[in-house]
Design an enzyme around this catalytic site. Structure first.
Site, PDB file in Angstrom:
ATOM      1  N   HIS A 191     -14.524   3.232   1.219  1.00  0.00           N
ATOM      2  CA  HIS A 191     -15.364   4.420   1.427  1.00  0.00           C
ATOM      3  C   HIS A 191     -16.839   4.157   1.167  1.00  0.00           C
ATOM      4  CE1 HIS A 191     -11.465   6.375   1.840  1.00  0.00           C
ATOM      5  NE2 HIS A 191     -12.134   7.106   2.688  1.00  0.00           N
ATOM      6  N   GLU A 433      -1.977   8.363  10.536  1.00  0.00           N
ATOM      7  CA  GLU A 433      -2.479   7.236   9.729  1.00  0.00           C
ATOM      8  C   GLU A 433      -1.379   6.619   8.875  1.00  0.00           C
ATOM      9  OE1 GLU A 433      -5.684   8.589   7.215  1.00  0.00           O
ATOM     10  OE2 GLU A 433      -4.732  10.516   6.839  1.00  0.00           O
ATOM     11  N   ASP A 457      -6.371   3.826   7.415  1.00  0.00           N
ATOM     12  CA  ASP A 457      -5.119   3.830   6.670  1.00  0.00           C
ATOM     13  C   ASP A 457      -3.969   3.276   7.497  1.00  0.00           C
ATOM     14  OD1 ASP A 457      -5.647   4.749   4.042  1.00  0.00           O
ATOM     15  OD2 ASP A 457      -6.158   6.699   4.886  1.00  0.00           O
ATOM     16  N   CYS A 504     -10.507   8.460  14.518  1.00  0.00           N
ATOM     17  CA  CYS A 504     -11.648   8.660  13.614  1.00  0.00           C
ATOM     18  C   CYS A 504     -11.716   7.579  12.544  1.00  0.00           C
ATOM     19  CB  CYS A 504     -11.625  10.046  12.994  1.00  0.00           C
ATOM     20  SG  CYS A 504     -10.146  10.364  12.032  1.00  0.00           S
TER      21      CYS A 504
HETATM   22  C1  PEP Z   1      -8.595   6.758   8.255  1.00  0.00           C
HETATM   23  O1  PEP Z   1      -7.722   6.523   7.421  1.00  0.00           O
HETATM   24  O2  PEP Z   1      -8.767   6.081   9.278  1.00  0.00           O
HETATM   25  C2  PEP Z   1      -9.533   7.878   8.045  1.00  0.00           C
HETATM   26  C3  PEP Z   1     -10.403   8.212   8.970  1.00  0.00           C
HETATM   27  O3  PEP Z   1      -9.501   8.520   6.849  1.00  0.00           O
HETATM   28  P1  PEP Z   1     -10.162   7.923   5.517  1.00  0.00           P
HETATM   29  O4  PEP Z   1     -10.991   6.755   5.897  1.00  0.00           O
HETATM   30  O5  PEP Z   1     -10.979   9.011   4.906  1.00  0.00           O
HETATM   31  O6  PEP Z   1      -8.965   7.574   4.699  1.00  0.00           O
HETATM   32 MG    MG Z   2      -7.274   7.992   5.941  1.00  0.00          MG
END
Ligand code: PEP
Ligand code: MG
Length: 580
Positions: A191, A433, A457, A504
């Protein structure tokens, strides 16, 4: 000059001065300060000393009955030490000579003095070591309380070097003053990397030992395109990177010219390119990069701040702000996804052996239903201010989805009963995911309005490789044939049910993957806003038929390395950018 290679986590090139957050002494950061901030640092010290003195006075006064004479004497000694002009003179002198932050100077001065005292043959002096330790810790604690927020209050531009950074810290820091980030830990989809990209801060992660190579105050180059960091560059290297930096900036300006043009392939297939955001302030960047909407609002960042959970009204205002800023463009708000590496002080899973596989995302919401209902109420109330879409994260099976939909229905009922208006037509979708969700995506597609593939994920869970672990980062492969098959399966199943499919995860913003994903049939790409123009350029320069051919070829290949090479070769022939 020292050169290190890591993971290119956020593009761009920065040259600046090191601010070091030391993991081995996390309470004492070290960074260079400017001459003009000397008095400010001295003031910070006086204030911290005053607070420490007043703490000691409080202990003395409030517990006068219970304190032994010895203890009182000890506290008096500590108070005297806090008034010792000779000691503070030496701290000031060192501050002026070294031009480093005051907590570091204080820490070093105390360490030196303690070394001297401990070597003394005089027992009385020897015993003063522990007093010095206690008193200085008290002062440092006051200074550091300030410092924890001082990443948010940085006044000089710096390059942030640290072992690791919590997503909550990354959100809180004053991003305008952070020229670049380089860390020992982290991967492309951690993140911190995501936030760096959102704020267009070049970042190189997974460097293993950068926090041990620098001391603070050095000049450093961070090349987020190639994943290279150079400490104390020589003259030639510096001028080469200044030139590269200029070229990169020109390239960025060039790409921005595409802002008002649609992401349409040469044979007329229109693709939606949207932005991902973590906090509502990012919405301006999404608008300025010509996004078709917001494909992922990571609402959990509202919940990660140290001050505790946001109220329903606070949430309502944040959602409303984003919806209004986007006007008629759709905004997909994902319900709370805490857990894993997104640690919330207010919603703690306790000690988990495997947080990534534990109590996170929808699992938290389905057990803390009041929290979930509050969020859904805030979202529905805000929905009248724009075009909202609701998305549930980490769905792993049908019962979980049913439960979430039932709770959403209940909240809708409550609002109707209260006469509160909301958008009755809000599309509801899920993130795909978790591999089990991908495998049953045919069933899930009949229950929702859209899918968004969360590759960050999905890759982590499919290959069983922690997305934030630099040691196993080599296994984290978006082009793994297993991952590509799951993506294809999800897209095909969704299309059979008439659903559009978004992505995403960070793969959606990776220019290397754009053509393959297009060829697999992806309808919507959502990414950090700064990545949109590059992906748009690629989409506008190919036909769907060409992309399908590339995807078809790739699906026949047996390893990520083979696919990666084939795609790179293909891209090199078409585009001039060095990153391929
Ligand atoms: C993902 O897992 O691709 C996602 C967009 O969610 P995050 O990165 O917040 O886990
Ligand atoms: Mg995710």
């Amino acid at each position: 000059m020292v050169e290190l290679r890591g993971i290119a986590a956020s593009p761009g090139i920065a040259i600046g001065t090191v601010l070091l957050y030391r993991e081995d002494a996390p309470q004492v950061p070290q960074y260079a300060i400017e001459q003009k901030h000397l008095e400010q640092e001295k003031d910070r010290l006086s204030q911290a000393v005053a607070r420490a003195s007043s703490d000691i006075e409080d202990i003395k006064n409030n517990s006068s009955q219970t304190l032994e004479q010895d203890e009182k004497r000890l506290l008096d000694t500590h108070l005297l030490m806090l008034k010792d002009p000779t000691f503070f003179e030496s701290v000031h002198q060192r501050l002026e000579q070294e031009l480093l932050n005051i907590e570091w100077v204080l820490y070093q001065t105390v360490q030196d003095l303690m070394d001297k005292l401990s070597q003394s043959s005089d027992t009385y002096l020897k015993e003063r070591t522990s007093d010095l330790h206690d008193v200085s810790k008290r002062v440092l604690n006051h200074l550091l309380e300030r410092d924890r927020v001082s990443l948010a209050d940085l006044e000089d531009e710096v390059v942030l070097i640290t072992h690791d950074l919590m997503p909550s810290d990354a959100v809180a820091m004053n991003k305008r003053m952070i020229r670049a980030i380089a860390m020992d830990a982290g991967g492309k989809t951690s993140h911190t990397a995501i936030i760096a990209r959102s704020f267009e801060i070049p970042a190189v992660l997974g460097l293993s030992r950068i926090s041990r190579v620098v001391a603070g105050g050095e000049q450093i180059i961070v090349d987020g395109n190639q994943g290279v960091v150079i400490v104390d560059p020589d003259h030639d290297t510096l001028s080469r990177y200044s030139r590269l930096q200029g070229e990169w900036q020109e390239h960025e300006v060039e790409l921005m010219r595409l802002n008002d043009l649609p992401a349409e392939t040469k044979d007329g297939k229109l693709i939606w390119l949207k932005g991902n955001i973590e906090i509502s302030e990012e919405v301006d960047g999404v608008v300025s990069h010509g996004a078709d909407g917001i494909g992922l609002f990571r609402s959990e960042f509202l919940f990660l701040r140290p001050s505790g959970l946001p109220s329903e009204d606070e949430q309502y205002r944040a959602y409303r702000r984003v919806l209004e800023a986007m006007g008629q463009k759709p905004v997909t708000i994902r319900t709370l996804d805490v857990g894993g590496d997104k640690v919330s002080a207010a919603i703690s899973p306790g000690d988990e052996k495997n947080p990534i596989l534990g109590w996170r995302a929808i699992r938290v919401c389905l057990s803390e239903t009041e929290l979930f209902r509050t969020q859904l109420r805030a979202m529905l109330r805000a929905s009248v201010h724009g075009r909202m879409r609701i998305m549930f994260p980490m769905i792993s099976g049908v019962p979980e989805l049913n439960q979430a939909l039932e709770i959403l229905d209940g909240v809708r009922e409550d609002l109707r009963a209260r006469g509160e208006p909301f958008d009755e037509q809000i599309p509801v979708g899920i993130m795909i995911e978790v591999p089990s969700a991908a495998l049953i995506s045919d069933t899930l597609a009949r229950k929702v309005d859209f899918f968004s593939i969360g590759t960050n994920d999905l890759i982590q869970y499919t290959i069983a490789v922690d997305r934030g672990n630099e040691r196993t980062a080599y296994l984290y492969q978006p082009f793994h044939p297993g991952v590509l098959r799951l993506i294809k399966m999800v897209i095909d199943n969704a299309h059979s049910e008439g659903l559009s499919v978004a992505m995403c995860g960070e793969m959606a913003g990776d220019p290397l993957a754009s053509e393959v994903l297009l060829g697999l049939g992806l309808d919507e790409f959502s990414m950090s806003a700064a990545g949109i123009p590059e992906v748009k350029r690629i989409i506008r320069s190919v036909s769907l038929a060409e992309a399908e051919e590339l995807a078809g070829n790739v699906m026949e290949m047996r390893s990520a390395a083979e696919i990666d090479q084939a795609v790179r070769d293909h891209m090199k022939q078409r585009f001039d950018l060095a990153v391929y």
